[in-house]
Design an enzyme around this catalytic site. Structure first.
Site, mmCIF file in Angstrom:
data_model
loop_
_atom_site.group_PDB
_atom_site.id
_atom_site.type_symbol
_atom_site.label_atom_id
_atom_site.label_comp_id
_atom_site.label_asym_id
_atom_site.label_seq_id
_atom_site.Cartn_x
_atom_site.Cartn_y
_atom_site.Cartn_z
ATOM 1 N N ARG A 111 0.858 -1.188 0.000
ATOM 2 C CA ARG A 111 0.000 0.000 0.000
ATOM 3 C C ARG A 111 0.891 1.234 0.000
ATOM 4 O O ARG A 111 1.688 1.422 0.932
ATOM 5 C CB ARG A 111 -0.923 0.004 1.226
ATOM 6 C CG ARG A 111 -1.724 1.268 1.342
ATOM 7 C CD ARG A 111 -2.747 1.268 2.465
ATOM 8 N NE ARG A 111 -3.309 2.602 2.528
ATOM 9 C CZ ARG A 111 -3.276 3.412 3.585
ATOM 10 N NH1 ARG A 111 -2.772 2.991 4.736
ATOM 11 N NH2 ARG A 111 -3.770 4.626 3.508
ATOM 12 N N HIS A 155 -2.992 11.036 1.183
ATOM 13 C CA HIS A 155 -2.558 10.736 2.556
ATOM 14 C C HIS A 155 -2.003 12.040 3.154
ATOM 15 O O HIS A 155 -0.815 12.155 3.450
ATOM 16 C CB HIS A 155 -1.525 9.606 2.540
ATOM 17 C CG HIS A 155 -1.317 8.928 3.862
ATOM 18 N ND1 HIS A 155 -1.469 7.563 4.037
ATOM 19 C CD2 HIS A 155 -0.966 9.417 5.078
ATOM 20 C CE1 HIS A 155 -1.204 7.234 5.304
ATOM 21 N NE2 HIS A 155 -0.889 8.348 5.955
ATOM 22 N N GLU A 198 -7.738 8.488 6.614
ATOM 23 C CA GLU A 198 -8.034 8.994 7.964
ATOM 24 C C GLU A 198 -8.588 10.422 7.982
ATOM 25 O O GLU A 198 -7.874 11.391 8.232
ATOM 26 C CB GLU A 198 -6.788 8.909 8.850
ATOM 27 C CG GLU A 198 -6.265 7.494 8.977
ATOM 28 C CD GLU A 198 -5.160 7.353 10.011
ATOM 29 O OE1 GLU A 198 -4.622 8.379 10.445
ATOM 30 O OE2 GLU A 198 -4.849 6.223 10.378
ATOM 31 N N ASN A 326 -7.534 1.381 9.439
ATOM 32 C CA ASN A 326 -6.228 1.569 10.080
ATOM 33 C C ASN A 326 -6.456 1.375 11.568
ATOM 34 O O ASN A 326 -7.185 2.157 12.189
ATOM 35 C CB ASN A 326 -5.695 2.984 9.838
ATOM 36 C CG ASN A 326 -5.395 3.258 8.375
ATOM 37 O OD1 ASN A 326 -5.516 2.365 7.528
ATOM 38 N ND2 ASN A 326 -5.002 4.469 8.070
ATOM 39 N N TYR A 328 -5.007 0.740 15.440
ATOM 40 C CA TYR A 328 -3.861 0.847 16.340
ATOM 41 C C TYR A 328 -4.207 0.621 17.802
ATOM 42 O O TYR A 328 -3.447 0.051 18.543
ATOM 43 C CB TYR A 328 -3.212 2.238 16.195
ATOM 44 C CG TYR A 328 -2.494 2.438 14.887
ATOM 45 C CD1 TYR A 328 -1.162 2.074 14.756
ATOM 46 C CD2 TYR A 328 -3.138 2.984 13.778
ATOM 47 C CE1 TYR A 328 -0.482 2.246 13.552
ATOM 48 C CE2 TYR A 328 -2.467 3.156 12.571
ATOM 49 C CZ TYR A 328 -1.137 2.788 12.474
ATOM 50 O OH TYR A 328 -0.472 2.944 11.283
ATOM 51 N N GLU A 386 -3.744 -0.406 7.802
ATOM 52 C CA GLU A 386 -2.562 -0.115 8.633
ATOM 53 C C GLU A 386 -2.735 -0.812 9.977
ATOM 54 O O GLU A 386 -3.839 -0.862 10.520
ATOM 55 C CB GLU A 386 -2.402 1.389 8.932
ATOM 56 C CG GLU A 386 -1.992 2.237 7.756
ATOM 57 C CD GLU A 386 -1.806 3.714 8.126
ATOM 58 O OE1 GLU A 386 -1.541 4.027 9.311
ATOM 59 O OE2 GLU A 386 -1.932 4.547 7.209
HETATM 60 C C1 GBH Z 1 -1.652 6.641 11.038
HETATM 61 O O1 GBH Z 1 -2.356 7.467 11.909
HETATM 62 C C2 GBH Z 1 -1.261 7.386 9.785
HETATM 63 O O2 GBH Z 1 -2.088 7.008 8.698
HETATM 64 C C3 GBH Z 1 0.176 7.201 9.410
HETATM 65 O O3 GBH Z 1 0.519 8.162 8.441
HETATM 66 C C4 GBH Z 1 1.024 7.294 10.658
HETATM 67 O O4 GBH Z 1 2.392 7.316 10.376
HETATM 68 C C5 GBH Z 1 0.684 6.117 11.506
HETATM 69 O O5 GBH Z 1 -0.678 6.063 11.800
HETATM 70 C C6 GBH Z 1 1.415 6.090 12.852
HETATM 71 O O6 GBH Z 1 1.055 7.188 13.609
HETATM 72 O O7 GBH Z 1 -0.634 14.042 18.510
HETATM 73 O O8 GBH Z 1 -1.643 13.149 20.488
HETATM 74 O O9 GBH Z 1 -3.011 14.237 18.843
HETATM 75 C C7 GBH Z 1 -2.752 6.833 13.124
HETATM 76 C C8 GBH Z 1 -3.745 7.656 13.891
HETATM 77 C C9 GBH Z 1 -4.158 9.828 14.667
HETATM 78 C C10 GBH Z 1 -2.387 8.593 15.636
HETATM 79 C C11 GBH Z 1 -3.548 11.108 15.196
HETATM 80 C C12 GBH Z 1 -1.784 9.860 16.178
HETATM 81 C C13 GBH Z 1 -2.262 12.081 16.899
HETATM 82 C C14 GBH Z 1 -2.083 11.920 18.377
HETATM 83 N N1 GBH Z 1 -3.135 8.854 14.424
HETATM 84 N N2 GBH Z 1 -2.822 10.842 16.407
HETATM 85 S S1 GBH Z 1 -1.805 13.455 19.093
#
Ligand code: GBH
Length: 480
Positions: A111, A155, A198, A326, A328, A386
């Site tokens: 991807r 993105h 996202e 995605n 996490y 993701e």
């Molecule tokens: C993804 O976002 C992205 O698609 C990717 O580009 C990125 O590298 C990857 O995850 C890892 O982060 O600063 O405390 O407000 C994941 C979801 C949403 C996680 C925004 C971090 C910000 C936290 N992200 N969030 S904060």
């Protein structure tokens, strides 16, 4: 696979590794380590994910125009250490090496995203042929190595030149024109497209919270309009891709839906988690899947609700071939007698997380993410677009990166994803974030998500233990 073909596979993999100059130990499968009960469905697709601005560098190379992330990261105080994506992993020049890494892993798919301003330096109008050529070279290199590209059109790296950015409706139409052009240029060789990545990150965090590009803090009503433009761009993009494809294409998106895990797996909390999924994702995934804003969202926002024009909701509700998630981190949901019928449990201070402060570890979120979305909306297919984690990787004196914490995170998530496939949820593939350490947005280069270590002074890539582990998972199509 029989033991014999497994042995042969090991030799082929070792030969491939030797050719590319990357050394991974030869894969060997002894009878005592035959895959156990966690095999994935036949044909399950294993991949890795990246995004253009996070890996490419070459920010001004080959006629690329600036994006809002170039401008934002160059603004003092916005990113860790003032880091920018100017050079990143230099994949603009090193893409062949990256494809070799993918091949060594044995992935079937990759991807990647396209930098809109590499193709349209001003976001619309003038095309930059060198940018188009670059992506044709990348895609052709993937195909020559038997790897299927899944392409994300947006993105977060919005062309800086578009007036008003996502505050303007015109940007939705510019996106549709860009999607149409890419489809015409690439759909002979790319058959899987994701519109956007996202929504909340490029709308709320960029335009309401001010922490991401373009760094605005708009009042709620205007922020809701930005959200609307985000999902409208997606919808017009889906229509443009279908209208311009040379042959059959699969169209979806990559969304970080809030994942709701029932605190206890009993009917009342399971129901509450499903309700919460619909509610917490109201402005984005829920609206896309249902083709209208939920009544509760409109009521909650009142006079701040988005202004919708005729045709908008029809585009936004366009049928999707797949939903990409995605995934996490979890929210834990408890049934409640309050009006919405649920509460989000507060996390204790001791709740464990990975190297990023926000990345709380709850592997069951990948199962519940899939299950809630399928039970609510029954999409024809789901991909995990993701999943992965940051870790404080250290290079040992022997040059190894023993990221057992990342392996722990991934192994547990795949075990939970296996549960979803075993229950027949239509999960078709998994893209690990990420192939490489890269520019982690506001965290700059301080947070490493790769299964390959990148020395940012030399751009040397080194497989971590997690790469070796993932290669074994892929070879066996089973969590190991
Ligand atoms: C993804 O976002 C992205 O698609 C990717 O580009 C990125 O590298 C990857 O995850 C890892 O982060 O600063 O405390 O407000 C994941 C979801 C949403 C996680 C925004 C971090 C910000 C936290 N992200 N969030 S904060």
């Amino acid at each position: 696979m029989t033991n014999i073909s497994r042995r042969q596979f090991g030799k082929v993999a070792a030969a491939t590794a030797a050719l590319s100059g990357v050394s991974l130990p030869e894969l060997s499968f002894s009878q005592s380590s035959t895959p156990g009960g966690l095999a994935f469905p036949r044909g399950f697709l294993w991949g890795c994910a990246t995004a253009a601005y996070q890996i490419e560098g070459g920010a001004t190379a080959g006629g690329r125009g600036p994006s809002i992330w170039d401008v934002f990261s160059h603004t003092p105080g916005k990113t860790y250490n003032g880091d920018t994506g100017d050079v990143a992993d230099d994949s603009y020049h090193l893409y062949k090496e990256d494809v070799r890494l993918l091949r060594n892993l044995g992935v079937q798919t990759y991807r990647m995203s396209i930098s809109w301003s590499r193709v349209f330096p001003e976001g619309k109008g003038r095309i930059n042929p060198a940018g188009v050529d670059y992506y044709k070279r990348v895609v052709d290199e993937l195909l020559a190595n038997g790897i299927t590209p899944y392409v994300t059109l947006f993105h977060w790296d919005l062309p800086q030149a578009l007036p008003g950015g996502w505050q303007s409706r015109d940007t939705c139409h510019a996106f549709a024109d860009y999607a149409a052009y890419i489809t015409r240029q690439f759909s002979d060789r790319v058959h899987h497209f994701m519109t956007t990545n996202e929504f909340t990150c490029f709308t709320d965090i960029g335009y309401r919270d001010g922490r991401f590009a373009p760094g605005l803090r708009l009042p709620n009503g205007q922020a809701n309009q930005v959200r609307h433009h985000g999902i409208l761009a997606h919808g017009l993009g889906v229509q443009a891709i279908r209208a311009n494809a040379h042959g059959p294409v699969q169209v979806g998106l990559a969304e970080n839906a809030s994942v709701c895990v029932p605190v206890i797996e009993t009917a009342e909390h399971i129901d509450a988690a499903r309700r919460a999924t619909r509610d917490l994702n109201a402005p984005f995934l829920t609206t896309l899947m249902e083709g209208k804003y939920p009544e509760s969202y409109l009521q909650r926002e009142g006079a701040d609700a988005p202004r919708v024009q005729p045709g908008d909701m029809q585009a936004i509700g366009s049928r999707l071939d797949f939903v990409g998630l995605n995934i996490y981190t979890p929210n834990y949901i408890r049934a409640s007698n309050n009006p919405q019928g649920y509460t989000v449990e507060k996390r204790q201070a001791s709740f464990p997380h990975m190297a990023s402060d926000w990345l709380y570890i709850g592997p069951e979120c990948i199962y519940w993410g899939v299950r809630n979305v399928c039970d609510l909306w029954h999409p024809p297919a789901i991909y995990i677009t993701e999943n992965g984690c940051s870790a404080d990787d250290v290079v040992t004196p022997e040059g190894r990166i023993e990221d057992t914490d990342r392996v722990m995170y991934l192994r547990n998530h795949l075990t939970q994803l296996h549960r979803a496939t075993a229950e027949q949820y239509p999960v078709k593939g998994y893209f690990l974030w990420s192939l490489l350490d890269n520019f982690e947005w506001v965290d700059g280069y301080s947070k490493r998500f790769g299964i390959h270590y990148v020395d940012f002074a030399t751009e040397k890539r080194t497989p971590k233990l997690s790469a070796e582990w993932y290669r074994t998972v892929i070879a066996r199509n089973s969590v190991v």
